[in-house]
Design an enzyme around this catalytic site. Structure first.
Site, PDB file in Angstrom:
ATOM      1  N   GLU A 184      -0.560  -4.671   7.048  1.00  0.00           N
ATOM      2  CA  GLU A 184       0.038  -5.571   8.085  1.00  0.00           C
ATOM      3  C   GLU A 184      -0.376  -5.364   9.408  1.00  0.00           C
ATOM      4  OE1 GLU A 184       4.726  -7.250   9.076  1.00  0.00           O
ATOM      5  OE2 GLU A 184       4.377  -5.640   7.548  1.00  0.00           O
ATOM      6  N   ASP A 211      -4.423  -9.422  -2.936  1.00  0.00           N
ATOM      7  CA  ASP A 211      -5.815  -9.830  -2.696  1.00  0.00           C
ATOM      8  C   ASP A 211      -5.925 -11.244  -2.149  1.00  0.00           C
ATOM      9  OD1 ASP A 211      -8.502 -10.639  -2.704  1.00  0.00           O
ATOM     10  OD2 ASP A 211      -9.035  -8.649  -3.907  1.00  0.00           O
TER      11      ASP A 211
END
Length: 246
Positions: free
Chosen positions: A228, A152
């Site tokens: 990603e 995060d």
């Protein structure tokens, strides 16, 4: 509805701590417990397979040789999300033992389900606060490596203190790594990548493997994650860092 083991697990991801006068001690956590619900399938996978794939927080170090049945290196991944890339890495590297920590039970259930589907046996998962696991449940020098992929970012400046990558966290990890143990991080937030690089580079017990002293290309052994792919879609770059303990 009857509360099953999997339902209860969400309520025990960290140990309550109190001050000397009995007041609850608030912690600066790097995670927020989201309200996502376990699917029936995920719940059943946790309930049925925790005995073979799950580990519970304990106040003494795990006996990894007994748990895995061998002395292969232990690779710890913190925050594995839904667990697909972690299971894929465990499947591709049977000569290593993988230990994943995730506080969100839907992700834990999904990871276990995929591990069962792939027939992976060199993986164990924990649903608990990683800082407590590092502090209490893992012996010094017991790990071969740490993986921290797309944690995060806590992108607001006032929340940067919640980012898991802080000097004290890195010091704690290094203590748990054996000689030549690695720390592999990846993020799609440039500001966080810079913080990771600064914190890791400042520790004299680590060596950066980057030829340029900063980041490395994504290695083939790290699967492309959904985070990603999301980053690429948003126009973000992705930064990998790979440091080794002296």
């Amino acid at each position: 509805m009857t509360q099953t083991f999997a339902d209860q697990k969400r309520k025990t991801v960290e140990t309550a701590e109190f001050t000397e006068d009995g007041r609850y001690k608030r912690k600066v956590r790097s995670f927020v417990l989201r309200t996502g619900r376990l699917s029936e399938f995920q719940r059943n996978m946790m309930n049925d397979n925790w005995g073979t794939l799950g580990l519970d927080y304990q106040t003494e170090p795990f006996d990894f040789a007994k748990i895995y049945g061998n002395d292969n290196p232990i690779v710890l991944e913190i925050g594995f999300g839904m667990g697909k890339s972690l299971v894929d890495m465990a499947f591709a590297n049977p000569d290593k033992n993988y230990l994943g920590i995730e506080v969100h039970t839907p992700g834990v259930g999904a990871c276990i389900a995929y591990a069962v589907e792939k027939g992976v046996t060199n993986l164990r998962v924990i649903c608990h606060d990683a800082t407590e696991i590092l502090r209490d449940s893992i012996a010094d020098g017991a790990l071969g490596g740490l993986q921290l992929f797309f944690p995060d970012p806590w992108h607001k400046a006032k929340h940067h203190k919640r980012r898991i990558v802080q000097p004290h966290f890195v010091t704690q990890v290094i203590q748990k790594l054996g000689k030549n143990g690695f720390i592999h991080m990846a993020t799609d937030w440039e500001n966080y990548a810079e913080q990771m690089l600064e914190v890791l580079s400042a520790n004299t017990d680590l060596v950066n493997t980057s030829k340029n002293g900063d980041y490395i290309p994504r290695p083939d052994f790290r699967p492309l994650t959904k985070f990603e792919a999301r980053g690429y879609k948003l126009g973000h770059g992705v930064w990998d860092l790979y440091f080794v303990k002296k």
